[in-house]
Design a protein around this motif. Structure first.
Motif, PDB file in Angstrom:
ATOM      1  N   SER A 128       0.129  -1.277   0.087  1.00 54.30           N
ATOM      2  CA  SER A 128       0.133  -0.187   0.235  1.00 54.30           C
ATOM      3  C   SER A 128       1.220   0.992  -0.237  1.00 54.30           C
ATOM      4  O   SER A 128       1.936   1.339   0.641  1.00 54.30           O
ATOM      5  N   ARG A 129       0.474   2.271  -0.605  1.00 53.15           N
ATOM      6  CA  ARG A 129       1.233   3.698  -1.155  1.00 53.15           C
ATOM      7  C   ARG A 129       0.518   4.162  -0.301  1.00 53.15           C
ATOM      8  O   ARG A 129       1.527   5.790   0.033  1.00 53.15           O
ATOM      9  N   ILE A 130      -0.617   4.000   0.762  1.00 55.90           N
ATOM     10  CA  ILE A 130      -0.982   5.258   1.565  1.00 55.90           C
ATOM     11  C   ILE A 130      -0.611   5.361   2.725  1.00 55.90           C
ATOM     12  O   ILE A 130      -0.106   6.450   3.164  1.00 55.90           O
ATOM     13  N   ARG A 131       0.631   4.046   3.089  1.00 48.64           N
ATOM     14  CA  ARG A 131       1.306   4.975   4.767  1.00 48.64           C
ATOM     15  C   ARG A 131       2.666   6.701   4.224  1.00 48.64           C
ATOM     16  O   ARG A 131       2.628   6.656   5.232  1.00 48.64           O
ATOM     17  N   GLN A 132       2.454   6.961   3.065  1.00 49.59           N
ATOM     18  CA  GLN A 132       2.818   8.275   2.974  1.00 49.59           C
ATOM     19  C   GLN A 132       2.242   9.367   3.251  1.00 49.59           C
ATOM     20  O   GLN A 132       2.624  10.452   3.478  1.00 49.59           O
ATOM     21  N   TRP A 133       1.399   8.970   3.392  1.00 46.90           N
ATOM     22  CA  TRP A 133       0.038   9.634   4.129  1.00 46.90           C
ATOM     23  C   TRP A 133      -0.032   9.468   4.964  1.00 46.90           C
ATOM     24  O   TRP A 133      -0.659  10.966   5.811  1.00 46.90           O
ATOM     25  N   MET A 134       0.296   9.112   6.070  1.00 45.18           N
ATOM     26  CA  MET A 134       0.310   8.882   7.241  1.00 45.18           C
ATOM     27  C   MET A 134       1.326   9.979   8.026  1.00 45.18           C
ATOM     28  O   MET A 134       1.874  10.196   7.785  1.00 45.18           O
ATOM     29  N   GLY A 135       0.753   9.957   9.468  1.00 41.27           N
ATOM     30  CA  GLY A 135       1.032  11.088  10.222  1.00 41.27           C
ATOM     31  C   GLY A 135       0.633  12.194  10.494  1.00 41.27           C
ATOM     32  O   GLY A 135      -0.653  12.306   9.920  1.00 41.27           O
ATOM     33  N   LYS A 136       0.923  13.400  11.483  1.00 39.03           N
ATOM     34  CA  LYS A 136       0.565  14.762  11.735  1.00 39.03           C
ATOM     35  C   LYS A 136      -0.064  14.888  11.559  1.00 39.03           C
ATOM     36  O   LYS A 136      -1.055  16.024  11.347  1.00 39.03           O
ATOM     37  N   ARG A 137       1.005  15.331  10.298  1.00 33.07           N
ATOM     38  CA  ARG A 137       0.711  16.759   9.491  1.00 33.07           C
ATOM     39  C   ARG A 137      -0.231  16.769   8.253  1.00 33.07           C
ATOM     40  O   ARG A 137      -1.093  17.286   8.712  1.00 33.07           O
ATOM     41  N   LEU A 138      -1.088  15.330   8.535  1.00 36.83           N
ATOM     42  CA  LEU A 138      -2.428  15.147   7.017  1.00 36.83           C
ATOM     43  C   LEU A 138      -3.601  15.346   8.581  1.00 36.83           C
ATOM     44  O   LEU A 138      -4.124  15.912   7.521  1.00 36.83           O
ATOM     45  N   ALA A 139      -3.152  15.302   9.233  1.00 34.39           N
ATOM     46  CA  ALA A 139      -4.806  15.387  10.202  1.00 34.39           C
ATOM     47  C   ALA A 139      -4.730  16.633  10.636  1.00 34.39           C
ATOM     48  O   ALA A 139      -5.574  17.531  10.520  1.00 34.39           O
ATOM     49  N   TYR A 140      -3.393  17.662  10.752  1.00 32.18           N
ATOM     50  CA  TYR A 140      -3.540  18.762  11.435  1.00 32.18           C
ATOM     51  C   TYR A 140      -3.961  19.763   9.369  1.00 32.18           C
ATOM     52  O   TYR A 140      -4.527  20.850   9.955  1.00 32.18           O
ATOM     53  N   SER A 141      -3.335  19.169   8.785  1.00 39.05           N
ATOM     54  CA  SER A 141      -4.090  20.079   7.988  1.00 39.05           C
ATOM     55  C   SER A 141      -5.309  20.359   7.965  1.00 39.05           C
ATOM     56  O   SER A 141      -5.967  21.087   6.840  1.00 39.05           O
ATOM     57  N   ILE A 142      -6.058  19.286   7.985  1.00 38.81           N
ATOM     58  CA  ILE A 142      -7.238  18.868   7.212  1.00 38.81           C
ATOM     59  C   ILE A 142      -8.248  19.968   8.337  1.00 38.81           C
ATOM     60  O   ILE A 142      -9.125  20.738   8.002  1.00 38.81           O
ATOM     61  N   VAL A 143      -7.376  19.953  10.001  1.00 40.79           N
ATOM     62  CA  VAL A 143      -7.996  21.141  11.179  1.00 40.79           C
ATOM     63  C   VAL A 143      -7.850  22.216  10.566  1.00 40.79           C
ATOM     64  O   VAL A 143      -9.026  22.680  11.136  1.00 40.79           O
ATOM     65  N   LEU A 144      -6.476  22.114  10.108  1.00 42.92           N
ATOM     66  CA  LEU A 144      -6.148  24.078   9.763  1.00 42.92           C
ATOM     67  C   LEU A 144      -7.016  24.713   8.532  1.00 42.92           C
ATOM     68  O   LEU A 144      -7.697  25.458   9.041  1.00 42.92           O
ATOM     69  N   SER A 145      -7.254  22.947   7.832  1.00 43.31           N
ATOM     70  CA  SER A 145      -8.018  24.224   6.517  1.00 43.31           C
ATOM     71  C   SER A 145      -9.627  24.056   7.022  1.00 43.31           C
ATOM     72  O   SER A 145     -10.252  25.449   6.318  1.00 43.31           O
TER      73      SER A 145
END
Length: 465
Positions: A302-319
Motif C-alpha cells: 500500500s502506498r497510503i503509508r506515505q500519507w500517514m502522520g500528524k501532518r495530514l490530520a493537522y492540515s485537515i483541521v487547519l484548512s
C-alpha cells in the motif's frame, strides 16, 4: 295680500300668466305671518326664484361675498349668534360658532357650548342633533344603513387598536413601543425582554453549560494524565486534545447567548459558534480519516503509508477551521450583526435580540458545518467494521448521528418559536450536540482507563487485531 287677488299684474321675478301661484311675499308683517303665508302660497316650490338666486352675488355688512351654487345652496359661511336679553329689554349678540359649507368635513360646523347663555325660563335638557348617545372610549362609530347621517352604531375597537376619545370615527393602532390596554381606550408601554441570567430558563441553561464544561475539563485531565497509555495514543492524542478543547469552548460559547445582547456579544455569538464547531467537526473528520488510512496502510504494497502522520490530520483541521474563519471575517466586514429591537413578535413585549443582518452569511456558516458533519458521518459509517483496535469509528458514527439529529430537529423548532424561546432553542441545540459528541466518543475510553485498566495495554490491543 294684493298678490292673492291681482294675478294679472306684473310681479317681480315671475313669468306672468304661466303660473297661478305667486313668486314671493313681501310684507311688513311680523315673521310668523310671513312664514304662514309662504306655506299657504307654496312659494318654496316655485323654480323662478331659485333661478334668480343662482345668479345673485353681493357683499354683506362684513364685506364678505354671498353667493349661491347651481343647486341654490349658499356658498358662504354663517356665524352662529347667541342673542342674550336683559330684564330692561336690551340685548347683546354673542358669536358662539360658525358654519362653513366649503370647509373640510370636520371643520364645517363649530360651536362653543360653554359660551351660550340660555334664558332662565329654559328648563329642559339641551337638544341633541343625533339619534343615539355618544360612543364611549374603546368604541368607534359605524353609520346605520338607511338612517339619517347622525344615526350610527358604536362598535368595539378591533384587536390591537384603541380609541381615546368619544365619538371616534376610527380606531387607531398604538405605536410599536406601546400596546392597547384591556379596555382599548389607551396605550401602555411595552416591557423589554431578553433571555437573562436571572430568570429560571436562563439559570438552568447556564448551569448545564458550566456543568458540561466541568465534565469536559475532567475528561481532558484524564487523557492528559494517561497520555502515554495505548488507548490514548491509538488515534492521535493531539487531535483528542484539540477536540476536547473545542468542545469545552462550545459549552462556554452558549453563555454568549444569555444576557442582554450587546454589540460585542452580537458580533461573537454566531461567528464564535461557527468557528469552534468547525474545529470540533474537522478534528472528528481528521480522526476518522486517520482510522481509515491506518487500516489501509497495513495492507502489503500500500502506498497510503506515505500519507500517514500528524501532518495530514493537522492540515485537515487547519484548512477547515480557516475556511470557516474566512466566512466569519467576511460576515463581520460586510454586514456585522447588531443589537436590535423586535416590537411586533410579542404583543405586549419588546424583544431585545441580535439581528444577523445577512441571512446569506449565516446560512453559509451553517451550511459549511452541515457539510463537515455529513462527510464525517459518511466516512465513519463506512469505517465502522474495521478491527476492534481501531473501533473509534463506531463511536464517531453514533456521535455524528446524535449531532445531526439534534440540528435537524433544531431547524423546524427554531423557525416555529418567537422571542427569547428562539435563543433558548439554539442554546439547547449547542449544548445537546456538543454533549452528544463528548459522551459518545470519550465515555467508552474513560470507562476503560478508569474501570478496566487491564484492557489499556499494548498486548490487549494486539490481541484484538
Amino acid at each position: 295680500m294684493d298678490l292673492l287677488s291681482r294675478r294679472r299684474k306684473f310681479a317681480v321675478n315671475y313669468k306672468c300668466e304661466t303660473e297661478n301661484l305667486p313668486a314671493a311675499v313681501i310684507s311688513g308683517s311680523i315673521t310668523d305671518y310671513c312664514l304662514h303665508l309662504a306655506t299657504i302660497l307654496c312659494i318654496y316650490k316655485m323654480p323662478q326664484l331659485h333661478q334668480f338666486l343662482r345668479r345673485v352675488a353681493f357683499n354683506n355688512s362684513a364685506g364678505e361675498e354671498v353667493s349661491f351654487n347651481q343647486n341654490g345652496e349658499l356658498l358662504s359661511g354663517f356665524d352662529i349668534i347667541n342673542w342674550v336679553t336683559f330684564p330692561n329689554q336690551s340685548f347683546v349678540k354673542i358669536k358662539v360658532g360658525t358654519m362653513e359649507p366649503q370647509a373640510p368635513v370636520d371643520k364645517r360646523f363649530f360651536i362653543q357650548d360653554d359660551v351660550i347663555v340660555w334664558p332662565r325660563i329654559f328648563k329642559q335638557a339641551l337638544p341633541l342633533s343625533r339619534c343615539n348617545n355618544k360612543c364611549q372610549l374603546g368604541f368607534h362609530k359605524r353609520k346605520k344603513e338607511g338612517e339619517q347621517f347622525c344615526c350610527y352604531d358604536c362598535i368595539p375597537c378591533p384587536e390591537g387598536k384603541v380609541s381615546n376619545h368619544t365619538d371616534a370615527d376610527e380606531c387607531f393602532e398604538c405605536p410599536g413601543y406601546r400596546y392597547p390596554n384591556n379596555d382599548k381606550d389607551g396605550c401602555l408601554p411595552k416591557e423589554i425582554m431578553f433571555l437573562s441570567f436571572e430568570e429560571p430558563l436562563g439559570i438552568v441553561l447556564a448551569v448545564f453549560a458550566l456543568k458540561f464544561s466541568l465534565i469536559t475539563v475532567f475528561i481532558l485531565g484524564i487523557f492528559i494524565k494517561y497520555r502515554d497509555t495505548p488507548i490514548v495514543k491509538a488515534n492521535n492524542k493531539n487531535l483528542t486534545y484539540i477536540l476536547l478543547t473545542s468542545l469545552l469552548l462550545s459549552f462556554l460559547c452558549a453563555l454568549l447567548f444569555i444576557g442582554q445582547p450587546g454589540k460585542v456579544a452580537c458580533l461573537l455569538q454566531q461567528t464564535a459558534f461557527g468557528v469552534i464547531f468547525s474545529v470540533a467537526l474537522s478534528s472528528i473528520l481528521a480522526k476518522t480519516i486517520t482510522v481509515i488510512l491506518a487500516f489501509v496502510a497495513t495492507k502489503p504494497g500500500s502506498r497510503i503509508r506515505q500519507w500517514m502522520g500528524k501532518r495530514l490530520a493537522y492540515s485537515i483541521v487547519l484548512s477547515c477551521s480557516l475556511t470557516q474563519a474566512a466566512v466569519s471575517i467576511a460576515w463581520l466586514a460586510i454586514s456585522p450583526p447588531f443589537p436590535d429591537l423586535d416590537m411586533y413578535s410579542v404583543s405586549q413585549k419588546i424583544v431585545l435580540k441580535c439581528n444577523e443582518d445577512s441571512g446569506t452569511m449565516l446560512y453559509s456558516l451553517l451550511g459549511f458545518l452541515g457539510f463537515l458533519a455529513l462527510v464525517s458521518l459518511t466516512l465513519a459509517f463506512l469505517a465502522r467494521k474495521l478491527p476492534d483496535s481501531f473501533n473509534e469509528a463506531k463511536f464517531i458514527t453514533f456521535s455524528m448521528l446524535v449531532f445531526c439529529s439534534v440540528w435537524l430537529c433544531f431547524i423546524p423548532t427554531y423557525l416555529s418559536t418567537r422571542a427569547k424561546s428562539m435563543v433558548a432553542v439554539e442554546i439547547f441545540s449547542i449544548l445537546a450536540s456538543s454533549f452528544g459528541l463528548l459522551i459518545c466518543i470519550f465515555s467508552p475510553k474513560c470507562y476503560v482507563i478508569l474501570l478496566k485498566p487491564e484492557l489499556n495495554s499494548k498486548e490487549q490491543l494486539i490481541k484484538r487485531i
